[in-house]
Design a protein around this motif. Sequence first.
Motif, mmCIF file in Angstrom:
data_model
loop_
_atom_site.group_PDB
_atom_site.id
_atom_site.type_symbol
_atom_site.label_atom_id
_atom_site.label_comp_id
_atom_site.label_asym_id
_atom_site.label_seq_id
_atom_site.Cartn_x
_atom_site.Cartn_y
_atom_site.Cartn_z
ATOM 1 N N LEU A 389 -0.931 -1.500 -0.259
ATOM 2 C CA LEU A 389 -0.116 -0.452 -0.852
ATOM 3 C C LEU A 389 -0.556 0.935 -0.396
ATOM 4 O O LEU A 389 0.252 1.866 -0.335
ATOM 5 N N SER A 390 -1.838 1.083 -0.034
ATOM 6 C CA SER A 390 -2.353 2.395 0.366
ATOM 7 C C SER A 390 -2.003 2.758 1.799
ATOM 8 O O SER A 390 -2.284 3.881 2.229
ATOM 9 N N THR A 391 -1.409 1.815 2.551
ATOM 10 C CA THR A 391 -1.036 2.029 3.965
ATOM 11 C C THR A 391 -2.201 2.579 4.787
ATOM 12 O O THR A 391 -2.036 3.475 5.610
ATOM 13 N N GLY A 392 -3.376 2.044 4.548
ATOM 14 C CA GLY A 392 -4.535 2.418 5.348
ATOM 15 C C GLY A 392 -5.314 3.614 4.841
ATOM 16 O O GLY A 392 -6.348 3.954 5.421
ATOM 17 N N VAL A 393 -4.853 4.269 3.791
ATOM 18 C CA VAL A 393 -5.588 5.420 3.254
ATOM 19 C C VAL A 393 -6.937 4.973 2.696
ATOM 20 O O VAL A 393 -7.952 5.648 2.883
ATOM 21 N N GLU A 394 -6.943 3.847 2.014
ATOM 22 C CA GLU A 394 -8.192 3.298 1.501
ATOM 23 C C GLU A 394 -8.835 2.402 2.558
ATOM 24 O O GLU A 394 -8.144 1.727 3.320
ATOM 25 N N SER A 395 -10.162 2.403 2.602
ATOM 26 C CA SER A 395 -10.870 1.543 3.557
ATOM 27 C C SER A 395 -10.746 0.076 3.176
ATOM 28 O O SER A 395 -10.907 -0.805 4.022
ATOM 29 N N ILE A 396 -10.457 -0.196 1.899
ATOM 30 C CA ILE A 396 -10.238 -1.563 1.413
ATOM 31 C C ILE A 396 -8.771 -1.686 1.018
ATOM 32 O O ILE A 396 -8.266 -0.865 0.248
ATOM 33 N N PRO A 397 -8.042 -2.669 1.538
ATOM 34 C CA PRO A 397 -6.609 -2.777 1.233
ATOM 35 C C PRO A 397 -6.343 -3.006 -0.250
ATOM 36 O O PRO A 397 -7.121 -3.653 -0.955
ATOM 37 N N VAL A 398 -5.221 -2.474 -0.722
ATOM 38 C CA VAL A 398 -4.778 -2.628 -2.101
ATOM 39 C C VAL A 398 -3.487 -3.439 -2.087
ATOM 40 O O VAL A 398 -2.449 -2.948 -1.626
ATOM 41 N N SER A 399 -3.523 -4.665 -2.552
ATOM 42 C CA SER A 399 -2.343 -5.528 -2.498
ATOM 43 C C SER A 399 -1.392 -5.215 -3.650
ATOM 44 O O SER A 399 -1.794 -4.724 -4.706
ATOM 45 N N LEU A 400 -0.129 -5.512 -3.431
ATOM 46 C CA LEU A 400 0.917 -5.346 -4.440
ATOM 47 C C LEU A 400 1.524 -6.712 -4.699
ATOM 48 O O LEU A 400 2.025 -7.363 -3.769
ATOM 49 N N VAL A 401 1.492 -7.163 -5.968
ATOM 50 C CA VAL A 401 1.879 -8.532 -6.307
ATOM 51 C C VAL A 401 2.793 -8.531 -7.523
ATOM 52 O O VAL A 401 2.580 -7.780 -8.478
ATOM 53 N N ASN A 402 3.812 -9.370 -7.481
ATOM 54 C CA ASN A 402 4.664 -9.595 -8.640
ATOM 55 C C ASN A 402 4.982 -11.083 -8.724
ATOM 56 O O ASN A 402 5.776 -11.613 -7.947
ATOM 57 N N ASP A 403 4.340 -11.765 -9.658
ATOM 58 C CA ASP A 403 4.635 -13.181 -9.893
ATOM 59 C C ASP A 403 5.247 -13.378 -11.276
ATOM 60 O O ASP A 403 5.171 -14.463 -11.857
ATOM 61 N N VAL A 404 5.868 -12.286 -11.813
ATOM 62 C CA VAL A 404 6.475 -12.312 -13.134
ATOM 63 C C VAL A 404 7.993 -12.320 -13.058
ATOM 64 O O VAL A 404 8.669 -13.111 -13.704
ATOM 65 N N ASP A 405 8.561 -11.391 -12.246
ATOM 66 C CA ASP A 405 10.013 -11.296 -12.134
ATOM 67 C C ASP A 405 10.386 -10.945 -10.702
ATOM 68 O O ASP A 405 9.571 -11.108 -9.778
ATOM 69 N N ASN A 406 11.588 -10.434 -10.498
ATOM 70 C CA ASN A 406 12.092 -10.174 -9.148
ATOM 71 C C ASN A 406 11.980 -8.719 -8.722
ATOM 72 O O ASN A 406 12.510 -8.341 -7.666
ATOM 73 N N GLU A 407 11.336 -7.882 -9.500
ATOM 74 C CA GLU A 407 11.193 -6.477 -9.117
ATOM 75 C C GLU A 407 10.348 -6.368 -7.850
ATOM 76 O O GLU A 407 9.292 -6.988 -7.723
#
Length: 670
Positions: A389-407
């Motif tokens: 989610l940080s598009t490389g701004v952070e040295s460690i990647p930040v994942s974006l997850v949705n396993d609840v609904d379709n948003e």
Amino acid sequence: MEEGLGQNSVPGSGLVDRTRIVEVKPLRSLAPVLPKSLQLSTSGRYPSGFPPFVLFEGPQESQPSPTHMPTPIRSYRKPQDGAEETPAGVNGDTSSPMEDVNGKSVDDSPKRPLQPMKNCKSSQKRRTKTQDSGSSSLVGGISIAQRDDGDREVVNLVLMTFDSLRRRLCQLEESKELNTILGAKRPDLRASNVMTSKAFRTNMRRRVGAVPGVETGDIFFLRMEMCHVGLHGQSMSGIDYMNVKDELQEEPVALSIVSSGVYDNDAEDEDVLIYTGQGENFNKKDKHVVDQKLHRGNLALDRSSYRKNEVRVIRGLRDAGNKNAKVYVYDGLYKIQDSWIEKGKSGGGVFKYKFVRLPGQSSAFAIWKSVQKWKTGSSSRTGLILADLSTGVESIPVSLVNDVDNEKGPSFFTYSNSLRDSKPFSLVQSSYGCNCNKTCVPGDLSCSCIQRNEGDFPYIANGVLVSRKPLVHECGPMCKCFPNCKNRVSQAGLKHQMEVFKTENRGWGLRSFDPIRAGTFICEYAGEVIDRAKVYKKGGINDDYVFDTSRIYNPFKWNYEPSLLEEISSNVSTEDYTIPSPLTISSKNFGNVARYMNHSCSPNVFWQPVLYAENNQYFLHIVFFALGHIPPMTELTYDYGCSGHGDGSSAPQGIKKCLCGSSKCRGSFG
């Protein structure tokens, strides 16, 4: 190195690798019948008069035993007096003396309060007549009843107090003050001894089964922590047990085990653990192979296998932040389903116990295994939307997850890990930066940054914050020390792999793949510094992504209690924040992962004002730290506070319903 479960589990009816299993004989007579490979002369070798694998069975009728089955462990007798002492165990453990029903050691020699502790078994405390009559007299904030049987709040209080003492003692040791004052090392042992001498413990009444206030998935970075909350009563031994009496006899039963995770214990199956008994397979005196003995912890496991009582299981796992350390996770209640003997790697006989998780419990170990697979890429993440989610701004990647609904994701914003349009302010200090060479050294009072922190280095060696302060002064770009100076903790970006995820009822949230230790840096609140009056308009707050230092926050104590360290004169400052000027930050358009942290009335994260100089000016930053130990995949939350200025800018319409689900929920925030 861990082996597959199938290699050490009870063999099936197919082909068997007989080199891994001790040759078996039927055990249906009162006389010990041993495998040929273990039949040794008993003359003068075993003080008890029996070889190490003495197996007794009630029925005397001998029947053939299937050749594919391992030898079951069935001993109904305790070891006789004079049995050999068991050295450090296969699980890296040291056997402890036999205990009675109350957990009191048979060899109950007095312990000096400031000596390193060998174990944390509870001892009988002297009580006054008032205390014996049921008084709620407090010792260190814990009543007599709470010391015997705690709850969640008391357990958290004990853990927080222990860690606050440990951090302070680490700080003193690193500044060379601890050695001159107390004359000893190991701050964790010092903290433990202080806690014990003050009776600042809970769940001291030993028991089989669940421990009040301790939940499956709780993590511990030190075994001493488990001792002080009654989860595992041994600081070194992997098997904790006690003696129980029934109508016919008294015998030991297992209460809890710690699986170190680096020996022959299988850890592939989430609900099954093959545990290796304690005792070395190598005699240090004459360097010959020996067999494990059925006494102490091994005997307790054998009796628990027969009784089918619940046993608490704690798994020791590698700490991602420190490869030389472990994190201990409480994995719930298990029962011993089977036990047998097999040859160890050294050639000696070892006991094996098959633990099976009781149904209806969450699996903390399963979460750890899943996280490791996601981190290595060996397993795909369900509901993954973005890998970073940080598009490389952070040295460690930040994942974006949705396993609840379709948003498909949150509203658009620009990821930034710093403040924009921050307004500087002046302080009384005559210089803006320190003149330290390479890095600032704890205890160096010539360092101007240490002077600003009231003479204390704010962080210990692993970057953990020692105490909450009105302001923490960090070194900044204007200091001559190197950028890797340990007094720049909040400026290095994320240190843990984070995940933004969709919650069930509170929008998007934030959690970490890694376990987080109390006092560890989480992140800074990044965004735009704005005029507070523009945020609070008639009709309420028009920005859901606002951090406001002028709000009223519920007070809480996090620092150590000076009265517990009577040997040390302390200049501990207040935990009330002193903001030089109000700061309001909006992360609606620009921000980092902090914008996704939800509110909770029982948070696990707190904020701390941090100050450092840039471009000949001081700038204030809002930095988040872990309030307590946080297990992996646990949502990170902090207290949003409440407006209460009565100046017309804090309209009641800004108050929102709280959905934190805490037992102490205030019902609203904002």
